[in-house]
Design an enzyme around this catalytic site. Structure first.
Site, short mmCIF file in Angstrom:
data_model
loop_
_atom_site.label_atom_id
_atom_site.label_comp_id
_atom_site.label_asym_id
_atom_site.label_seq_id
_atom_site.Cartn_x
_atom_site.Cartn_y
_atom_site.Cartn_z
N CYS A 31 12.05 -2.46 1.81
CA CYS A 31 10.81 -2.96 2.43
C CYS A 31 10.42 -4.29 1.79
O CYS A 31 9.99 -5.24 2.45
CB CYS A 31 9.66 -1.97 2.24
N CYS A 74 11.53 -7.90 2.94
CA CYS A 74 10.86 -8.59 4.04
C CYS A 74 9.35 -8.72 3.85
O CYS A 74 8.73 -9.63 4.38
CB CYS A 74 11.12 -7.89 5.36
N HIS A 75 8.75 -7.80 3.11
CA HIS A 75 7.28 -7.77 3.07
C HIS A 75 6.72 -8.15 1.70
O HIS A 75 5.52 -7.99 1.46
CB HIS A 75 6.77 -6.38 3.47
N CYS A 80 10.59 0.48 11.13
CA CYS A 80 11.22 -0.52 10.27
C CYS A 80 12.45 0.04 9.58
O CYS A 80 13.46 -0.65 9.45
CB CYS A 80 10.22 -1.05 9.23
N CYS A 114 -13.45 19.16 19.42
CA CYS A 114 -13.62 18.45 18.15
C CYS A 114 -15.05 17.92 18.07
O CYS A 114 -15.72 18.04 17.05
CB CYS A 114 -12.68 17.26 18.04
N CYS A 137 -18.04 20.26 17.08
CA CYS A 137 -18.21 20.51 15.65
C CYS A 137 -18.55 19.24 14.89
O CYS A 137 -19.42 19.25 14.03
CB CYS A 137 -16.95 21.15 15.07
N CYS A 144 -7.28 21.80 12.16
CA CYS A 144 -8.46 22.06 13.00
C CYS A 144 -8.05 22.66 14.34
O CYS A 144 -8.75 23.51 14.88
CB CYS A 144 -9.30 20.80 13.17
C1 HEC Z 1 14.51 -6.85 7.67
C2 HEC Z 1 13.10 -7.02 7.50
C3 HEC Z 1 12.22 -5.78 7.41
C4 HEC Z 1 12.35 -4.70 6.58
C5 HEC Z 1 13.47 -4.39 5.63
C6 HEC Z 1 11.18 -3.89 6.80
N1 HEC Z 1 10.38 -4.45 7.72
FE1 HEC Z 1 8.52 -3.86 8.22
N2 HEC Z 1 8.42 -5.32 9.61
C7 HEC Z 1 9.40 -6.27 9.85
C8 HEC Z 1 9.03 -7.08 10.99
C9 HEC Z 1 9.84 -8.20 11.60
C10 HEC Z 1 7.78 -6.60 11.42
C11 HEC Z 1 6.96 -7.18 12.54
C12 HEC Z 1 6.45 -6.24 13.47
C13 HEC Z 1 7.42 -5.84 14.49
O1 HEC Z 1 8.22 -6.68 14.96
O2 HEC Z 1 7.33 -4.67 14.90
C14 HEC Z 1 7.43 -5.51 10.52
C15 HEC Z 1 6.25 -4.80 10.57
C16 HEC Z 1 5.82 -3.90 9.60
C17 HEC Z 1 4.49 -3.36 9.50
C18 HEC Z 1 3.34 -3.71 10.42
C19 HEC Z 1 2.89 -5.12 10.13
C20 HEC Z 1 1.79 -5.63 11.03
O3 HEC Z 1 1.38 -6.77 10.81
O4 HEC Z 1 1.35 -4.93 11.93
C21 HEC Z 1 4.49 -2.50 8.46
C22 HEC Z 1 3.30 -1.67 7.97
C23 HEC Z 1 5.81 -2.49 7.91
N3 HEC Z 1 6.60 -3.38 8.61
C24 HEC Z 1 6.21 -1.72 6.84
C25 HEC Z 1 7.52 -1.67 6.38
C26 HEC Z 1 7.99 -0.74 5.38
C27 HEC Z 1 7.13 0.28 4.64
C28 HEC Z 1 9.31 -0.99 5.21
C29 HEC Z 1 10.29 -0.22 4.35
C30 HEC Z 1 10.48 1.18 4.74
C31 HEC Z 1 9.67 -2.10 6.08
N4 HEC Z 1 8.57 -2.46 6.79
C32 HEC Z 1 10.91 -2.69 6.15
C33 HEC Z 1 10.53 -6.45 9.12
C34 HEC Z 1 10.99 -5.62 8.13
C1 HEC Z 2 -15.08 25.07 14.85
C2 HEC Z 2 -15.42 23.80 14.33
C3 HEC Z 2 -14.35 22.74 14.27
C4 HEC Z 2 -13.64 22.20 15.31
C5 HEC Z 2 -13.68 22.59 16.76
C6 HEC Z 2 -12.86 21.13 14.74
N1 HEC Z 2 -13.06 21.04 13.41
FE1 HEC Z 2 -12.39 19.58 12.17
N2 HEC Z 2 -13.24 20.51 10.59
C7 HEC Z 2 -13.97 21.66 10.65
C8 HEC Z 2 -14.35 22.06 9.32
C9 HEC Z 2 -15.16 23.29 8.95
C10 HEC Z 2 -13.79 21.11 8.44
C11 HEC Z 2 -13.90 21.08 6.92
C12 HEC Z 2 -15.26 20.63 6.53
C13 HEC Z 2 -15.52 19.26 7.07
O1 HEC Z 2 -15.05 18.26 6.50
O2 HEC Z 2 -16.16 19.17 8.15
C14 HEC Z 2 -13.13 20.11 9.29
C15 HEC Z 2 -12.51 18.98 8.80
C16 HEC Z 2 -11.94 17.99 9.61
C17 HEC Z 2 -11.42 16.73 9.13
C18 HEC Z 2 -11.39 16.25 7.68
C19 HEC Z 2 -12.63 15.52 7.31
C20 HEC Z 2 -12.54 14.84 5.97
O3 HEC Z 2 -13.56 14.30 5.53
O4 HEC Z 2 -11.48 14.82 5.36
C21 HEC Z 2 -10.94 16.05 10.23
C22 HEC Z 2 -10.29 14.70 10.25
C23 HEC Z 2 -11.17 16.89 11.38
N3 HEC Z 2 -11.79 18.06 10.98
C24 HEC Z 2 -10.81 16.58 12.67
C25 HEC Z 2 -10.93 17.44 13.76
C26 HEC Z 2 -10.37 17.18 15.07
C27 HEC Z 2 -9.60 15.94 15.47
C28 HEC Z 2 -10.69 18.24 15.84
C29 HEC Z 2 -10.28 18.52 17.28
C30 HEC Z 2 -8.84 18.64 17.48
C31 HEC Z 2 -11.47 19.15 15.03
N4 HEC Z 2 -11.58 18.64 13.76
C32 HEC Z 2 -12.03 20.33 15.49
C33 HEC Z 2 -14.37 22.32 11.78
C34 HEC Z 2 -13.95 22.03 13.07
#
Ligand code: HEC
Ligand code: HEC
Length: 281
Positions: free
Chosen positions: A94, A97-98, A132, A195, A198, A242
């Site tokens: 990574c 390039c980055h 990537c 979601c 709640c 959830c």
């Molecule tokens: C050979 C070059 C290359 C390597 C190696 C590479 N990348 Fe990239 N990466 C790119 C290019 C080019 C883009 C531009 C976005 C696109 O074309 O999708 C990008 C985009 C990204 C982005 C989003 C950047 C944006 O501005 O939105 C992330 C995050 C990222 N790379 C993470 C990684 C990570 C983590 C690794 C290693 C696992 C990695 N890349 C390896 C070339 C590389």
């Molecule tokens: C019945 C109630 C209920 C429903 C429906 C529910 N959740 Fe939750 N969710 C909770 C409870 C309880 C927790 C743990 C306490 C908290 O952070 O609210 C939680 C925690 C989370 C967290 C973590 C919050 C943090 O601060 O880290 C995320 C993200 C989340 N819920 C997303 C969702 C999404 C997306 C959905 C729908 C697909 C969903 N929940 C549906 C009850 C619910």
């Protein structure tokens, strides 16, 4: 305590029955985007009031735990090492390039998820890393939620720590945002919860032993270490949890539905700084 729990459960159950969708007491949240068939909820309490209740229920428990050392910090170190590790047919890392310290990716994660023309859909940080690896490095994709996958995601996200989230839902991103929102509001499962029910409407109320959280801070701290998991996991792992709690079939990681949902939820956190690794109960 148990009286409170019973009362809360009865309250939630009754409220779902008495105030079905469209009861006319909901206001628009102000993202200028309401998919057909959705009536948005107005939170019963403000984010500030929720935060007060959070302090009252949990005190500074998670803050203190995090100060004593977040186990996910070790994973972050592994992520930095992996970033510099050469893998795959192209003989690159990574860092090739980055930048040796990911300089070129600073602040980038704050703009994710985002629309990607090649995907014709929503790109997430986790998905982009695998793209990537495959396309730029000729290396195998990492299994979602595996240690190396989470470690790299954590490292890339950490390059945006302190940067306010700034995701766009304009132009081509809009239909995907709306799909995410529709999912968030859809009632499902045996209990007929959504979601939003709640985490918007009843945020700040107790459900069993949990304080339901307001979604403003749902997307700013992943991957996070969770005590309940005894492990570090992603936002999408939390989605699955959830889903299961309300007996809805969870989606595979990085499915289109979850990427759209991640866009919806991250947009709710626009302006909130990224802070990884998170620490939660
Ligand atoms: C050979 C070059 C290359 C390597 C190696 C590479 N990348 Fe990239 N990466 C790119 C290019 C080019 C883009 C531009 C976005 C696109 O074309 O999708 C990008 C985009 C990204 C982005 C989003 C950047 C944006 O501005 O939105 C992330 C995050 C990222 N790379 C993470 C990684 C990570 C983590 C690794 C290693 C696992 C990695 N890349 C390896 C070339 C590389
Ligand atoms: C019945 C109630 C209920 C429903 C429906 C529910 N959740 Fe939750 N969710 C909770 C409870 C309880 C927790 C743990 C306490 C908290 O952070 O609210 C939680 C925690 C989370 C967290 C973590 C919050 C943090 O601060 O880290 C995320 C993200 C989340 N819920 C997303 C969702 C999404 C997306 C959905 C729908 C697909 C969903 N929940 C549906 C009850 C619910």
């Amino acid at each position: 305590m148990s009286r409170l729990i019973t009362r809360t459960l009865i309250l939630v159950a009754c409220a779902c029955w008495v105030f079905p969708l469209g009861a006319g007491r909901y206001a628009l949240a102000g993202d200028g985007s309401t998919p057909p068939g959705i009536k948005e909820y107005k939170p019963n309490i403000s984010t500030q009031e929720y935060e007060k209740r959070y302090k009252a229920v949990y005190g500074k428990f998670t803050e203190q735990m995090a100060q004593e050392g977040n186990p996910a910090d070790f994973m972050l170190d592994d992520g930095k090492d992996l970033f510099g590790k050469v893998e795959g047919a192209a003989g690159k890392s990574c860092a090739s390039c980055h930048g040796a310290n990911g300089e070129k990716l600073k602040g980038v994660a704050a703009t994710y998820p985002k629309y990607d023309p090649e995907l014709k859909g929503i790109d997430t940080v986790a998905l982009q890393i695998n793209r990537c690896r495959k396309e730029q490095m000729g290396a195998p994709e990492l299994k979602y939620e595996s240690d190396p996958q989470l470690a790299l995601e954590l490292y890339v996200k950490s390059l945006s720590n302190g940067v306010p989230i700034n995701v766009s839902i304009a132009g081509p991103a809009k239909p995907f945002y709306e799909a995410g929102k529709a999912f968030y509001y859809k009632r499902y499962g045996q209990f007929n919860f959504s979601c939003a029910l709640c985490h918007v409407k009843y945020a700040g109320h107790m459900i069993r032993a949990n304080l339901l959280s307001n979604n403003r801070h749902h997307a700013d701290h992943w991957p996070s270490y969770r005590l309940k998991w005894g492990a570090t996991g992603s936002l999408q792992r939390r989605f699955r949890g959830c889903n299961k709690n309300v007996r809805q079939k969870p989606e595979p990681f990085q499915s289109e539905t979850y990427r759209n949902l991640e866009l919806y939820l991250t947009y709710q956190a626009n302006g909130v700084p990224i802070e990884v690794p998170g620490f939660r109960m």
